[in-house]
Write an enzyme that holds these catalytic residues in place. Structure first.
Site, PDB file in Angstrom:
ATOM      1  N   HIS A  61       0.910  -1.264  -0.059  1.00 24.66           N
ATOM      2  CA  HIS A  61       0.227  -0.032   0.101  1.00 24.66           C
ATOM      3  C   HIS A  61       0.796   1.479   0.041  1.00 24.66           C
ATOM      4  O   HIS A  61       1.937   1.221   0.642  1.00 24.66           O
ATOM      5  CB  HIS A  61      -0.824  -0.064   1.250  1.00 24.66           C
ATOM      6  N   ARG A  78      20.641 -11.988   3.039  1.00 26.46           N
ATOM      7  CA  ARG A  78      21.852 -11.103   2.461  1.00 26.46           C
ATOM      8  C   ARG A  78      22.689 -12.458   2.092  1.00 26.46           C
ATOM      9  O   ARG A  78      22.443 -13.556   2.290  1.00 26.46           O
ATOM     10  CB  ARG A  78      22.708 -10.483   3.345  1.00 26.46           C
ATOM     11  N   LYS A 100      27.120 -17.024   0.576  1.00 26.76           N
ATOM     12  CA  LYS A 100      27.702 -17.921  -0.087  1.00 26.76           C
ATOM     13  C   LYS A 100      27.713 -17.927  -1.601  1.00 26.76           C
ATOM     14  O   LYS A 100      26.475 -17.807  -1.870  1.00 26.76           O
ATOM     15  CB  LYS A 100      27.644 -19.503   0.521  1.00 26.76           C
TER      16      LYS A 100
END
Length: 182
Positions: free
Chosen positions: A108, A169, A172
């Protein structure tokens, strides 16, 4: 990635009709005996009979709009998959999505909450998404990527990478040479 906006104060007969159709078909699918011809009929109808026979969807399943989702081949969507799909969702071949995952393609507007802000989500080939993952609007997940359980994906995931956390995040890089050529 371009954002589209939907003002919910403006009537849209087509959107309303598709939301009702999707809600009814999700209900029928979720309340039919799993892995029967009847349940398969309901889920295929949700995707306008464009669901490949190699794609598996396990109930319960929810999609706001069936006509904005494109699914490839050999996809598995486990129990508890939910999708707010106003922005559009594409899931390419050989993707595995574990239990209780949520994909959001709309939000929204911060200041005018009667306006939906929509951005598509694109999940490329051979992706594995762990349990209880949330993917936010506008995200692309690259080929062969893995999203660890309970992650919240707020930005694009590079191909051949493992991401975890909130926000997710990269922890590897995966060896692209080890993936089978599909």
């Amino acid at each position: 990635m371009e954002e589209t906006r939907i003002d919910l104060r403006i009537p849209d007969e087509n959107r309303d009709k598709e939301m009702k159709r999707a809600a009814e078909l999700c209900f029928k699918f979720n309340n039919s005996m799993p892995e029967t011809a009847e349940s398969r009929k309901f889920i295929e109808e949700l995707f306008n009979n464009n669901l490949d026979e190699t794609t598996e969807i396990r109930p319960p399943f929810f999609a706001l709009l069936g006509n904005t989702i494109k699914l490839g081949k050999r996809i598995v969507l486990m129990n508890g998959f939910k999708c707010m799909s106003s922005g559009g969702l594409t899931i390419e071949d050989d993707t595995l999505i574990a239990i209780n995952c949520t994909i959001l393609t709309n939000n929204h507007d911060f200041y005018d909450r009667q306006v939906l802000t929509c951005k598509p989500v694109h999940i490329k080939k051979n992706v594995w998404i762990g349990a209880n993952v949330t993917i936010l609007p506008g995200v692309t997940i690259g080929e062969n990527a893995i999203v660890g359980a309970c992650s919240v994906v707020t930005k694009d995931v590079p191909a051949n990478s493992l991401v975890v956390g909130n926000p997710a995040r990269v922890i590897k890089q995966l060896d692209a040479e080890k993936f089978k050529n599909s």
